[in-house]
Design a protein around this motif. Structure first.
Motif, short mmCIF file in Angstrom:
data_model
loop_
_atom_site.label_atom_id
_atom_site.label_comp_id
_atom_site.label_asym_id
_atom_site.label_seq_id
_atom_site.Cartn_x
_atom_site.Cartn_y
_atom_site.Cartn_z
N UNK A 67 0.81 -1.29 0.06
CA UNK A 67 0.02 0.05 0.00
C UNK A 67 0.84 1.33 0.00
N UNK A 68 1.98 1.31 0.68
CA UNK A 68 2.96 2.40 0.73
C UNK A 68 3.81 2.48 -0.55
N UNK A 93 -5.15 -6.42 -6.36
CA UNK A 93 -6.02 -5.24 -5.32
C UNK A 93 -6.91 -6.05 -4.47
N UNK A 94 -7.21 -5.45 -3.36
CA UNK A 94 -7.90 -6.08 -2.37
C UNK A 94 -8.96 -5.12 -1.74
N UNK A 95 -9.93 -5.74 -0.86
CA UNK A 95 -10.84 -5.09 -0.18
C UNK A 95 -10.13 -4.69 1.15
N UNK A 97 -6.93 -3.30 3.40
CA UNK A 97 -5.63 -2.87 3.16
C UNK A 97 -4.59 -3.41 4.03
N UNK A 100 -2.78 -5.97 1.92
CA UNK A 100 -1.63 -5.35 0.90
C UNK A 100 -0.08 -5.26 1.49
N UNK B 111 -4.27 4.97 -0.97
CA UNK B 111 -4.39 4.01 -0.13
C UNK B 111 -3.79 4.42 1.28
N UNK B 112 -2.59 5.16 1.42
CA UNK B 112 -2.02 5.15 2.53
C UNK B 112 -1.05 6.61 2.81
N UNK B 113 -1.39 7.41 1.75
CA UNK B 113 -0.17 8.34 1.65
C UNK B 113 0.78 8.03 0.84
N UNK B 124 -2.97 10.60 5.19
CA UNK B 124 -2.40 9.28 4.65
C UNK B 124 -3.28 8.27 4.51
N UNK B 127 -8.94 6.52 3.25
CA UNK B 127 -9.69 5.81 4.25
C UNK B 127 -9.80 6.39 5.54
N UNK B 133 -13.85 0.52 -0.44
CA UNK B 133 -14.24 -0.74 -0.69
C UNK B 133 -12.95 -1.60 -1.15
N UNK B 135 -8.98 -1.31 -2.67
CA UNK B 135 -7.70 -0.72 -2.64
C UNK B 135 -6.95 -1.22 -3.95
#
Lengths: 149, 198, 185
Positions: A67-68, A93-95, A97, A100, B111-113, B124, B127, B133, B135
């Motif tokens: 994700x990062x 891709x996932x629901x 996070x 990930x 997603x997170x920054x 960040x 969400x 729903x 990512x």
């Protein structure tokens, strides 16, 4: 349906755990701080009398938070032991996070999708690993070209 | 149960008793015609636009990019970095979407920054403001990755049931939200300072 | 015009010592802060730099802040940068909106990022930062809080599972976090 991807496409990062010596260079150089490594040291008994006991690092946890991750490739470039590889897979891709963050079991699964490195130019010098392997084969060949038995 | 009742919150306890084929048909209709609102904030927006064009074409999945605004959209794709200054606007756009609504977070920044996780003015992850729903990871993700994200969302919608949506919705405990709670006053323009030369 | 000719011409026109730095393109004119607006007028009128490109600043630590304006001459096709130094304790400069109206928003951004006041600016309020933001982010002493809050994965030594395993060895700090900051022990 996979489109024709160019060679060296960057999709996801795969880890070959056997090559990793936990030097932490990838975790230190990652600009996003998204590589999480846990490890411990193990001491193995000396193999021969008079030899030193050897310590080695054992990898407990190697996780990459995709994700990062910004897919810069610094971790793969900096790894001195070639434990990290690019893979062109992009469909993960996932629901959730948290899903990930791929742990080392999942990073090993990505290994099977890593393509062979692109062929070198014709008439170019082969990579050093290939040349060394070829020389080793010639030396081991019974009645080999080196002349010594 | 008439179809018009489905879109209104507070469809009643009878929704729980809806037979499986009806739920399947309703979810099928919803997942294969999604009007998408592209909240394109940065580079990922360009990848979103590329996905809507002829080569990758998410219209073939049933996703329509022609929603005139959030009020006519089913799914919002947040593509790009959400800054702290824009965060109230993102929240307001999400609240303008009518239920049932879905959010796809596209790219590392939403997603997170992402690469700007340490910045002084970046939220960040979207969400932190709105429920997401799906990512889609990447920086930026390939258009095909967005197609897979849309397919993931469609699987998720297929599992959806009206009871779950009512539970997740902020109006879960209220049978019918009052109209006053759903309307907002018009935004006033900023008051100009003295001798404003803008 | 070479750098030296430009320096000589500017010194004559403004009456103060003007130096020109040729290290990077474009040529950079260094003027004292009290002749800031005059220098800008000279650059615009005499040197023909009517296109205002950007105005910003950088934190020169002990030497204060340096404010830089980059402009371009559309007819004569040359760039020019104008620079001045202001002290850290009292960062004030007169505004350039009379000379180039485009400097309005650039000065607002420089004000919120560095805390430099532009006297005479019609509306000096923050431009890009959210309401209620405290601090001036582009100053060098501004710490990125996220780098302190998140534990740096590279702080662990090889062979260490949790922080605090390596005792007696200097802990590596993540880049950008000074020694005085850190999570509570």
């Amino acid at each position: 349906m996979t489109p024709p991807l160019p060679p060296r496409s960057r999709g996801v990062i795969a880890l070959l755990e056997e090559n990793c010596t936990v030097c932490m260079l990838c975790a230190r150089d990652c600009p996003d701080w998204c590589i999480y490594i846990d490890s411990h040291t193990e001491v193995t008994a000396p193999t021969a009398p008079g030899a030193r006991p050897r310590t080695r690092n054992v990898l407990d946890r190697f996780a990459i938070d995709f994700a990062l991750c910004m897919y810069c490739g610094i971790c793969i470039e900096v790894c001195p032991f070639d434990a990290l590889f690019w893979s062109p897979e992009y469909e993960y891709a996932t629901s959730d996070i948290a899903a990930l963050t791929h742990e080392k079991e999942q990073l090993r699964e990505w290994l099977w999708t890593v393509p062979a490195p692109p062929a070198t130019e014709p008439n170019a010098q082969p990579p050093r690993e290939v040349a060394a392997a070829a020389k080793a084969v010639r030396a081991d060949y019974p009645g080999g070209f080196s002349g010594s038995s | 149960m008439p179809l018009t009742d489905v879109q209104i919150q507070g469809a009643g306890g009878a929704a729980r008793l809806a037979p499986e084929p009806i739920r399947f048909v309703l979810n099928w209709g919803r997942k294969y015609h999604l009007w998408v609102f592209n909240l394109g904030l940065a580079c990922c927006a360009v990848e979103f636009i590329a996905t809507s064009m002829g080569r990758h074409d998410f219209i073939s999945l049933g996703v329509d990019p022609f929603a005139p605004g959030p009020r006519q959209a089913d799914v919002m794709v947040v593509a790009g970095t959400v800054t702290d200054k824009l965060a109230p606007a993102v929240l307001r756009l999400y609240e303008q979407m009518p239920e049932p609504r879905y959010v796809i977070s596209f790219g590392a920044c939403s997603n997170c920054g992402g690469p700007y996780w340490d910045s002084y003015c970046v939220t960040k992850g979207v969400d932190q403001l709105i429920p997401v729903d799906v990512y889609v990871p990447g920086c930026p993700p390939r258009p095909e990755a967005l197609l897979q994200g849309i397919v993931t969302l469609q699987h998720k919608i297929a599992q959806d049931s009206l009871a779950d949506r009512r539970r997740r919705s902020p109006w879960a405990r209220v049978r019918k939200p009052p109209a006053a709670a759903l309307s907002r006053p018009l935004l006033a323009p900023p008051t100009p300072g003295p001798a404003d030369s803008r | 015009m070479t750098a030296d000719e430009l320096a000589a011409a500017a010194t004559t026109a403004l009456g103060v010592a003007v130096t020109v730095e040729d290290a990077y393109p474009p040529l950079t004119l260094d003027v004292p802060a009290d002749r800031w607006v005059d220098a800008a007028r000279y650059v615009r009128a005499e040197l023909g730099c009517d296109f205002f490109d950007w105005l910003s600043a950088y934190d020169a630590l002990d030497e204060g802040f340096a404010v830089v304006v980059h402009s371009y001459a559309l007819e004569r096709h040359h760039h020019l940068a104008l620079r001045t130094r202001i002290p850290r304790e009292d960062p004030r400069l007169p505004t350039l909106t009379e000379v180039w109206p485009g400097a309005n928003w650039h000065e607002r951004e420089t004000f919120e990022m560095f805390g430099i006041f532009f006297d005479g600016h019609p509306r000096l309020v923050p431009l890009l930062l959210p309401d209620g933001f405290v601090g001036h982010p582009l100053r060098k002493e501004f710490i990125l809080a996220a780098r302190v809050a998140k534990p740096w994965p590279g702080a662990k030594e090889p062979g260490e599972s949790e922080e605090g395993g390596a005792t007696g060895r200097r802990r590596m700090r993540p880049p950008g976090v000074p020694e005085t900051w850190g999570p509570p022990e």
